[in-house]
Design an enzyme around this catalytic site. Structure first.
Site, mmCIF file in Angstrom:
data_model
loop_
_atom_site.group_PDB
_atom_site.id
_atom_site.type_symbol
_atom_site.label_atom_id
_atom_site.label_comp_id
_atom_site.label_asym_id
_atom_site.label_seq_id
_atom_site.Cartn_x
_atom_site.Cartn_y
_atom_site.Cartn_z
ATOM 1 C CB ILE A 190 53.930 32.982 58.256
ATOM 2 C CG1 ILE A 190 54.146 34.492 58.100
ATOM 3 C CG2 ILE A 190 55.080 32.345 59.039
ATOM 4 C CD1 ILE A 190 54.108 35.292 59.395
ATOM 5 C CG ASN A 216 42.905 31.501 67.015
ATOM 6 O OD1 ASN A 216 41.963 30.714 66.920
ATOM 7 N ND2 ASN A 216 43.395 32.139 65.983
ATOM 8 N NE ARG A 271 50.959 39.112 67.357
ATOM 9 C CZ ARG A 271 51.913 39.335 66.464
ATOM 10 N NH1 ARG A 271 52.979 38.583 66.421
ATOM 11 N NH2 ARG A 271 51.815 40.328 65.607
ATOM 12 C CD GLU A 323 55.929 38.990 72.720
ATOM 13 O OE1 GLU A 323 55.942 37.760 72.562
ATOM 14 O OE2 GLU A 323 55.993 39.795 71.775
HETATM 15 P P1 NAD Z 1 47.659 35.025 57.394
HETATM 16 O O1 NAD Z 1 46.476 35.875 57.698
HETATM 17 O O2 NAD Z 1 48.211 34.990 56.014
HETATM 18 O O3 NAD Z 1 47.338 33.514 57.839
HETATM 19 C C1 NAD Z 1 46.728 33.162 59.040
HETATM 20 C C2 NAD Z 1 45.930 31.883 58.792
HETATM 21 O O4 NAD Z 1 45.444 31.396 60.041
HETATM 22 C C3 NAD Z 1 44.707 32.095 57.891
HETATM 23 O O5 NAD Z 1 44.760 31.192 56.804
HETATM 24 C C4 NAD Z 1 43.523 31.815 58.818
HETATM 25 O O6 NAD Z 1 42.418 31.223 58.156
HETATM 26 C C5 NAD Z 1 44.151 30.854 59.812
HETATM 27 N N1 NAD Z 1 43.461 30.721 61.104
HETATM 28 C C6 NAD Z 1 42.988 31.693 61.914
HETATM 29 N N2 NAD Z 1 42.488 31.135 63.043
HETATM 30 C C7 NAD Z 1 42.645 29.791 62.928
HETATM 31 C C8 NAD Z 1 42.353 28.688 63.766
HETATM 32 N N3 NAD Z 1 41.762 28.860 64.958
HETATM 33 N N4 NAD Z 1 42.649 27.442 63.337
HETATM 34 C C9 NAD Z 1 43.240 27.262 62.134
HETATM 35 N N5 NAD Z 1 43.559 28.271 61.291
HETATM 36 C C10 NAD Z 1 43.266 29.519 61.701
HETATM 37 O O7 NAD Z 1 48.772 35.480 58.432
HETATM 38 P P2 NAD Z 1 50.345 35.315 58.282
HETATM 39 O O8 NAD Z 1 50.897 36.487 57.549
HETATM 40 O O9 NAD Z 1 50.655 33.940 57.838
HETATM 41 O O10 NAD Z 1 50.769 35.490 59.815
HETATM 42 C C11 NAD Z 1 50.437 34.517 60.819
HETATM 43 C C12 NAD Z 1 50.783 35.074 62.174
HETATM 44 O O11 NAD Z 1 52.201 35.204 62.327
HETATM 45 C C13 NAD Z 1 50.311 36.510 62.401
HETATM 46 O O12 NAD Z 1 48.975 36.528 62.828
HETATM 47 C C14 NAD Z 1 51.216 37.030 63.454
HETATM 48 O O13 NAD Z 1 50.636 36.791 64.719
HETATM 49 C C15 NAD Z 1 52.469 36.171 63.318
HETATM 50 N N6 NAD Z 1 53.658 36.963 62.959
HETATM 51 C C16 NAD Z 1 54.775 36.837 63.738
HETATM 52 C C17 NAD Z 1 55.921 37.563 63.460
HETATM 53 C C18 NAD Z 1 57.171 37.415 64.299
HETATM 54 O O14 NAD Z 1 58.094 38.221 64.169
HETATM 55 N N7 NAD Z 1 57.269 36.417 65.138
HETATM 56 C C19 NAD Z 1 55.933 38.443 62.361
HETATM 57 C C20 NAD Z 1 54.793 38.533 61.557
HETATM 58 C C21 NAD Z 1 53.658 37.807 61.872
#
Ligand code: NAD
Length: 331
Positions: free
Chosen positions: A155, A211, A234, A263
């Protein structure tokens, strides 16, 4: 082959029917969530598909095993409500849908940011009361700003390509670096460095214990004055009380939020005229420079279609081959 899908909403049904016709496989849609009370409907089927926030109880899988079903596919990412040990015991395969549409989330985050920068909520409320003047709601241009992306996964990267399209400068931070972004020289070594440079900070990291309240008093104090904060990831990533203080002091100029730490019980519910019993949420919700959506970033036709059809693909693959592209390790 026959598959049964639980918790099917009206908006999912057309995609389920489309998959059924394309694959010539019967899929029975059940509206109710999956429980021990309705697992008997799965008797005679080969696989089960589901999606719910509620925990899946052990009894469900005991019955699935009794009916000879060893394929269980989720239409969402999260697997924390599934009892892994019980699935292992009954030799039931589990799959999820790890990415249904990164662009859906990225597009809403950019939309909200643009609305904040162009002062759309202020203009809307002024104009509703007949005031069509410009001042004092002067806007900012994204092409003049630096966007700090925390988390450059699926994302985060989708959001980056949109911000690039607007001509914004990017600066990124991730605990695991992406090679392409590394080559572009966009990473900084610490969050402090990102906070120092960014005019907009967008969070795309998962809800890991480490986090929790990543953006707290200390983090906000290291940011530029007038920073914009986006959280489409989140709720637990932001200490909401710290955000309120930062909004009050002007440290934070605006926030776009699709998530909130408390939420559950607020989002995806029709409250009618009933006030929401959460003063922290109400404080944020009543500000014109805070835009809140009810965890609906994922809710697009593309994402819903992918959630349904990828889950069914996984389930079919389990039944035919005993494995699937999105197999979740139960170890
Ligand atoms: P992803 O696993 O592809 O990417 C997450 C990235 O965060 C990874 O590259 C990881 O190394 C990095 N990361 C983890 N902890 C970290 C930190 N402390 N500092 C820096 N980087 C860190 O995940 P994604 O598919 O991109 O999704 C990201 C988040 O989006 C999901 O975890 C979920 O919580 C959220 N999401 C929200 C919705 C919504 O409807 N709002 C829908 C889907 C996902």
């Amino acid at each position: 082959m026959k598959i049964i899908a639980y918790g099917i909403r009206d908006d999912e049904l057309p995609y389920l029917k489309e998959w059924e016709e394309k694959n010539k496989i019967e899929v029975k849609a059940v509206q109710d969530l999956l429980t021990t009370d309705n697992i008997d409907l799965a008797k005679g089927f080969d696989g089960v598909v589901a999606y719910q926030q509620k925990p899946y109880s052990d009894g469900i899988f005991e019955k699935m095993n009794e009916y000879g079903i060893h394929a269980f596919s989720l239409r969402n990412v999260g697997v924390d409500n599934v009892p892994f040990e019980t699935l292992r015991k009954f030799n039931i395969n589990l799959s999820n849908v790890p990415a249904y549409s990164p662009s859906a989330i990225a597009e809403l985050s950019v939309t909200q940011l643009m609305a904040l920068l162009r002062r759309i909520p202020e203009f809307e409320s002024k104009m509703k009361s007949g005031d069509f003047r410009w001042a004092p709601d002067i806007a900012l241009e994204l092409n003049q700003m630096t966007v700090g992306v925390i988390g450059t996964g699926r994302i985060g990267r989708a959001a980056m390509s949109l911000f690039k399209g607007f001509g914004a400068k990017l600066v990124c931070y991730d605990v695991f670096r992406n090679l392409e972004i590394e080559k572009e020289g966009l990473y900084v070594d610490t969050l402090e460095e990102l906070y120092k440079q960014a005019d907009v900070i967008t969070l795309h990291v998962p809800a890991l214990k480490d986090n929790y309240h990543m953006l707290n008093d200390e983090a906000f104090s290291q940011m530029k004055d007038g920073v914009f904060i986006l959280n489409y990831s989140r709720g637990m990533l932001i200490d909401s009380e710290s955000l309120i203080k930062a909004l009050d002091s002007g440290k934070v100029a605006g926030a776009g939020l699709d998530t909130y730490e408390n939420e559950v019980g607020i989002f995806d519910i029709d409250h009618g005229s009933q006030a929401i019993d959460d003063p922290i949420f109400n404080n944020l919700y009543n500000r014109e420079n805070v835009m809140i959506t009810p965890h609906s970033a994922f809710y697009t036709k593309t994402a819903v279609k992918n959630m349904v059809q990828i889950a069914l693909d996984n389930n079919k693959s389990f039944i035919e081959k005993g494995t699937a592209e999105n197999l979740v390790s139960l170890d």
